[in-house]
Structures are given as C-alpha cells and as structure tokens.
Scaffold this active site. Sequence first.
Site, PDB file in Angstrom:
ATOM      1  N   HIS A  60      -9.400  -2.942  24.796  1.00  0.00           N
ATOM      2  CA  HIS A  60      -8.076  -2.799  24.173  1.00  0.00           C
ATOM      3  C   HIS A  60      -8.103  -3.475  22.816  1.00  0.00           C
ATOM      4  O   HIS A  60      -8.987  -4.286  22.541  1.00  0.00           O
ATOM      5  CB  HIS A  60      -6.991  -3.418  25.058  1.00  0.00           C
ATOM      6  CG  HIS A  60      -7.158  -4.894  25.266  1.00  0.00           C
ATOM      7  ND1 HIS A  60      -6.664  -5.828  24.391  1.00  0.00           N
ATOM      8  CD2 HIS A  60      -7.800  -5.587  26.238  1.00  0.00           C
ATOM      9  CE1 HIS A  60      -6.984  -7.041  24.828  1.00  0.00           C
ATOM     10  NE2 HIS A  60      -7.673  -6.928  25.937  1.00  0.00           N
ATOM     11  N   ARG A  88      -9.989   3.969  -9.009  1.00  0.00           N
ATOM     12  CA  ARG A  88     -11.186   4.230  -8.211  1.00  0.00           C
ATOM     13  C   ARG A  88     -11.670   5.659  -8.420  1.00  0.00           C
ATOM     14  O   ARG A  88     -10.884   6.589  -8.430  1.00  0.00           O
ATOM     15  CB  ARG A  88     -10.890   4.029  -6.727  1.00  0.00           C
ATOM     16  CG  ARG A  88     -10.953   2.585  -6.318  1.00  0.00           C
ATOM     17  CD  ARG A  88     -10.873   2.414  -4.822  1.00  0.00           C
ATOM     18  NE  ARG A  88     -10.671   1.006  -4.514  1.00  0.00           N
ATOM     19  CZ  ARG A  88      -9.839   0.552  -3.597  1.00  0.00           C
ATOM     20  NH1 ARG A  88      -9.136   1.400  -2.876  1.00  0.00           N
ATOM     21  NH2 ARG A  88      -9.720  -0.731  -3.382  1.00  0.00           N
ATOM     22  N   GLU A 137      16.473   1.719  -4.567  1.00  0.00           N
ATOM     23  CA  GLU A 137      17.233   0.921  -5.525  1.00  0.00           C
ATOM     24  C   GLU A 137      18.399   1.674  -6.126  1.00  0.00           C
ATOM     25  O   GLU A 137      19.413   1.074  -6.444  1.00  0.00           O
ATOM     26  CB  GLU A 137      16.305   0.442  -6.639  1.00  0.00           C
ATOM     27  CG  GLU A 137      15.385  -0.659  -6.166  1.00  0.00           C
ATOM     28  CD  GLU A 137      14.468  -1.167  -7.245  1.00  0.00           C
ATOM     29  OE1 GLU A 137      14.234  -0.427  -8.224  1.00  0.00           O
ATOM     30  OE2 GLU A 137      13.966  -2.291  -7.107  1.00  0.00           O
ATOM     31  N   LYS A 165      -7.027  -0.474 -12.885  1.00  0.00           N
ATOM     32  CA  LYS A 165      -8.182   0.033 -12.140  1.00  0.00           C
ATOM     33  C   LYS A 165      -7.914   1.457 -11.715  1.00  0.00           C
ATOM     34  O   LYS A 165      -6.762   1.873 -11.582  1.00  0.00           O
ATOM     35  CB  LYS A 165      -8.484  -0.849 -10.925  1.00  0.00           C
ATOM     36  CG  LYS A 165      -7.595  -0.640  -9.724  1.00  0.00           C
ATOM     37  CD  LYS A 165      -8.254  -1.235  -8.488  1.00  0.00           C
ATOM     38  CE  LYS A 165      -7.363  -1.067  -7.277  1.00  0.00           C
ATOM     39  NZ  LYS A 165      -7.901  -1.664  -6.071  1.00  0.00           N
ATOM     40  N   LYS A 203      -9.643   1.726 -21.028  1.00  0.00           N
ATOM     41  CA  LYS A 203      -9.578   0.291 -20.730  1.00  0.00           C
ATOM     42  C   LYS A 203      -8.598  -0.438 -21.642  1.00  0.00           C
ATOM     43  O   LYS A 203      -8.366  -1.628 -21.465  1.00  0.00           O
ATOM     44  CB  LYS A 203     -10.967  -0.351 -20.878  1.00  0.00           C
ATOM     45  CG  LYS A 203     -12.092   0.346 -20.101  1.00  0.00           C
ATOM     46  CD  LYS A 203     -11.976   0.130 -18.612  1.00  0.00           C
ATOM     47  CE  LYS A 203     -13.209   0.588 -17.861  1.00  0.00           C
ATOM     48  NZ  LYS A 203     -13.491   2.037 -17.916  1.00  0.00           N
ATOM     49  N   GLU A 232      17.069  -5.817  39.492  1.00  0.00           N
ATOM     50  CA  GLU A 232      18.012  -6.502  38.626  1.00  0.00           C
ATOM     51  C   GLU A 232      19.289  -5.686  38.444  1.00  0.00           C
ATOM     52  O   GLU A 232      20.345  -6.036  38.945  1.00  0.00           O
ATOM     53  CB  GLU A 232      17.326  -6.762  37.285  1.00  0.00           C
ATOM     54  CG  GLU A 232      17.732  -8.066  36.674  1.00  0.00           C
ATOM     55  CD  GLU A 232      16.728  -8.526  35.627  1.00  0.00           C
ATOM     56  OE1 GLU A 232      15.726  -7.822  35.379  1.00  0.00           O
ATOM     57  OE2 GLU A 232      16.943  -9.597  35.051  1.00  0.00           O
ATOM     58  N   SER A 258     -12.990   7.129 -10.971  1.00  0.00           N
ATOM     59  CA  SER A 258     -12.755   7.851 -12.213  1.00  0.00           C
ATOM     60  C   SER A 258     -12.912   6.912 -13.400  1.00  0.00           C
ATOM     61  O   SER A 258     -12.641   5.714 -13.309  1.00  0.00           O
ATOM     62  CB  SER A 258     -11.339   8.428 -12.211  1.00  0.00           C
ATOM     63  OG  SER A 258     -10.992   8.867 -13.488  1.00  0.00           O
ATOM     64  N   THR A 289      10.906   3.171 -13.238  1.00  0.00           N
ATOM     65  CA  THR A 289      11.615   4.311 -12.673  1.00  0.00           C
ATOM     66  C   THR A 289      11.401   5.556 -13.528  1.00  0.00           C
ATOM     67  O   THR A 289      11.304   6.665 -13.006  1.00  0.00           O
ATOM     68  CB  THR A 289      13.115   3.986 -12.513  1.00  0.00           C
ATOM     69  OG1 THR A 289      13.228   2.827 -11.700  1.00  0.00           O
ATOM     70  CG2 THR A 289      13.863   5.120 -11.863  1.00  0.00           C
TER      71      THR A 289
END
Lengths: 100, 507
Positions: B221, B451, B310, B449, B457, B67, B453, B287
């Site tokens: 693959h 995880r 931002e 939540k 609440k 090409e 630990s 922030t």
Amino acid sequence: MNKFRLTLYVTGHTPRSEKGIRNLQRICAEELQGTYEMTVIDVLEQPQLAEDQKILATPTLVKELPPPLRRVIGDLSDTEKVLLGLDIAIVGGGNERNGG
Amino acid sequence: MSGSVITAVQKLETGIPGFEHVSVGGLPKGRTCLLSGTAGSSKTVFAVQFLVEGIRRGEGGVFVTFEESPENIMSNMLSFGWNLEQLVRAGGLAFVDASPQLDQELVEAGSYDLGALLARIEFAVGKVQAKRVSVDSLGAVFSQFSDVATVRGELYRMAVALKKMSVTALLTAERTEEYGPLARFGVEEFVADNVIILRNVLDDEKRRRTLEILKFRGTDHAKGEFPFTVIPGEGVVIIPLSETKLEQKSSTLRVTSGNDTLDEMCGGGFLRDSIILVSGATGCGKTLLVTAFVSGAEKQDDRCLLFAFEESREQLFRNASGWGMDFETMERQGKLKVVCVYPEVMGLEDHLIRMKKEIRDFKPTRVAVDSLSALERVSTGKSFREFVIGITSFIKHQEIVGLFSSTTPTLFGGASITEEHISTITDSILLLRYVEMFGEMRRGITVLKMRGSMHDKGIREYAIDGQGMHIGAQFHGIAGILSGQPMQISQPEIERMGSLFREELVE
C-alpha cells in the site's frame, strides 16, 4: 391474574443455553406458579426472529406480557436480578414509577 | 490435488475514488480491516460508500450498525445520492440493526455471549449473498453491555466468523486523538491485520481530512497521509498524490501565448503539454498575459478553460474587450469557458476536484489559472503544495498547456511561496518585474526557464497600452533587476566583464 408471556432466545445447545433454560424453568416454577407461557427460540434456527426482535446477546429473556416489555440478558443465574428485570418482585414500585 | 493451497493476498476494488491508488488495488480480499478515526472523521460515510460501490458491482453488502438506527443512516446518506432504502428493497443491502433500543430496559443476570448477533450477521450475509460487510462502530458495543471482557471476546469471535464467511469487512472504531492510541477499548488487538486511519485535523483554522493506511498485512500500500474530501452527491473522494507519476509525454508542438514577441522569446511559442508559471507583483500585467493566452486559443482554434479566482466574469470580459479581445464571441463559439469562484467558498481539496471535473467535462486544449496565489490564501502550506502537485500533474496528463499566474508579495524582486512549491514542477517560468530607473517605474519581462526549448535569455522592457502588451528591447547597462536593486553599469565595465568570461570560455 395477568399471564406472563416469556420468550427465551438462545444460541444452539451450548451449556450456557441449557443453563439459561433450566434457570428460567426454575424461576417460573418458583415465582410464577403456572401463570406463564414460555417459548424457547434458537437463533441459529430462526435468525429472522432474532433480527425482528433485535436480539444481540444470548441468552436473552423477553417479557412480552404483561407490559411493559422487558429484557433480561445472561444465563439467569442471578434470580433476584431476573425478578427485578421482569418487574415481578417490585410490582408496587413499578406501578408507582409508571404513575409518577 | 497437488501444489500449495496458500495464495497471496488478493485485493478487492472498493470503488471509492482514489482509494485503489492509495491501497494499490483495494482492500485485502476476504479479510477484515479496521477503520479508525475520531468523531466526525467520516467513518460511517466511508463504511456505507464501501457497500454502495460493491452493490453497484453486483456484490451484496451487509451493514451492521451499533450506533445509529438504520432509519437515521438511510436519511443521512440521501445527501450523497445513495438511496439505501431502495437497495434494501432490491435485495442488495441488508441491515443488522444492533443500535441501542432506548425504549427497553436491559438487565444483566448472569453470563452471556453475542451469539444472536453473530447468527444475525451470518443470516444477513446469506440473504443478500454479501461479499462486503461494514460494522459501525465497535466502540458502541461496549456502551451497550457492562461486561467489557465478554464484549471483547465476542467481537473477536465476530472478526473470526467474518473471515470464515469469506467476506471483506470494514470495522470502524473511534479514537479520541488524531495522533494517539489507535482506537478505544483496544479493539485493534483483534483486527490488527489491516488498519486504515481517517483524520480530521484542525490546521491553522482549517479542517484537513486525510486517510492513512497504517498497515495491510502481507500486501502493499502507499505510505503516508492522503488528503480526502467528502462531497455531496459523491461521498469520500481521496486525492492520491503518489498516483501522479512523472510519465507525461512531451511534445514539440508549439502553441501561441497570444503575444507575438513573447512567442519569439520562447523560441516559437509555449510547448503543448507544458506548465507555464507567470510571476509578478501586483499590477504588472499578469492578468493581461493570461487574457492574451486565452485569446490565443482563438487564433489556433483551441478550446480554453479559464479559472478565475480574483475577478468576476464581467470584470474579465470588460478588461479583455478593453484590450481588443472578444471573450463573449469566443464563449458563444464554445472556444472558451470561464469559471469564476471565490477561493474562500470551499477547501482546496474541493477546488482541486472541481477543477479536474471542469477540465474533464470541457476538454480544453489550454487551461489558465488566475491566480494560484489567491488559492494559497485559503490553505495551509502543506495542502497547497499537494494541490499544486495535483493540478499540474493532472493538466500534464491531459496533454494540454497550462498557464498559472502568481503574485509576488513585494513590488521589486522576490519570490512567493507559490513559486517555491511550483517552480520545480513547471516547465517554464516567466518573470514580470518592476524596474525603477531614473525616477521612473518601468517593467521588465524575462523567460527564466523553458524546458525543452531555446529561449531568449535577456530581460526585456515592456509597456502596456490599450492594445495590450508590447515587448521592446533588452535592458542594457543595467544589473540587479531580478534582485530588485537595479544598478547602472558603465559601458567600459560591461566590456571588461564580457572579455573576462570570454577568456574563461576559451580555456
């Protein structure tokens, strides 16, 4: 008178190569009457030459002289097309085109 | 000799970033592979990169071009940092120039074959001891000759010859549609063993490049489309999502959030190598939480990398100093690096690669992203999901703690698309919510939540002043804060509800 310098690139000794060589010899004998110089190059033996000339198809006929450089591919069985490709039968037409 | 001479398909490592993961080890060795794609799908870049990476590994390469002229290719590839001219001079790379010679008229007189082309390829392969061959592109051969049947037959012969030379070859072919016939001129019929498709789809006014391995005969693959990007100085970089296995180590080490009360709520701080998502409406202090997290690095002798999408660096530094945190000193001490980028400057794939690079270079122990929702702006849903998976798994693999902020579209309650994509991937979610009570805007924070630990609440009220965030007591007698419709509940009702559940628990 301008002398034709023609090079024919072929791949090995195949029927197509032989046919191309025979056809070229015939056309030269009939149309060019001794004013030519013909070389046959086997690309299997000299691939670098094929690389330099950027040859893809075989057989390829290259008209190096007189200018312009022209290429015709195929086994050259179509004489009319070969002459057209080599700018032989239509010399006048070719000049006009160059002039225009 | 005894035993079978038939061996399983081996793979050749291409060196193209990400490709080994998608292809499970590389291209099938000693075979030809069709690389099909529409115009502008980076076929040529891929084909050249395949050779360049090979030469880096000491494997010679041959580029057959139908090409563009070799000169054009050489100059185009300079922007990727590949000096092909030098590689040719050093004997690693050879071009077979089969591009159309425009200055010469070509007349066809009789039957022909492409014997010279095959001879030239074989010659070039021998000259540089090539292990890799790229042919670009098959379709362009058809435009040079009028006899389609002959060309097809000859290309088939070329594919067979390449196999015999035991080189790994990549043949590119063009297609007219992204989701349509495999390639033009039916070229897939003679190199159909292995097919890779490059796509360049316009999706919601954004270009999305993907690579798909359609088939590898006799070997494995990854399936599906994988996003990739083309970067100046690097070339094709594939972003493999399946690479991201869930095999992160988990640690019980705690790092401070930068806010003592929040640490308490989280059971002593965030866990190292966890991802925390902070979700909240605009102006509710995300922030600030990010800033506190960044300054927490100083207390613990961590290194923090902050990606700000931002606000500018100046804004961030000014705000931080307003809350009594000195980012400039941290930066000077090498504890902080701030990367400010407008999300719009590049595609999400490029953001991902750039962020990974920054993380690798700076080697932080904590990473903050403010905010993910800003990145969502510049992408489509699909690529955003891939981005989130890519960046979170990468951060987790580095065993660093990551804090992402995300803006909810509504002031009260609600969840953003960001959360939809990310909430199952993150380990912890902190919600910041506005609470409208008695004609007053108040703010509440809760650990949704965490995880691995225990955590508080309760939904606790917080206030923001010049010293930062102050988390106070739990909202009592209020229900429906998270749904955005708080309701006051009378004391007897609370007691009645409480006793109801107690009875159930006893049973």
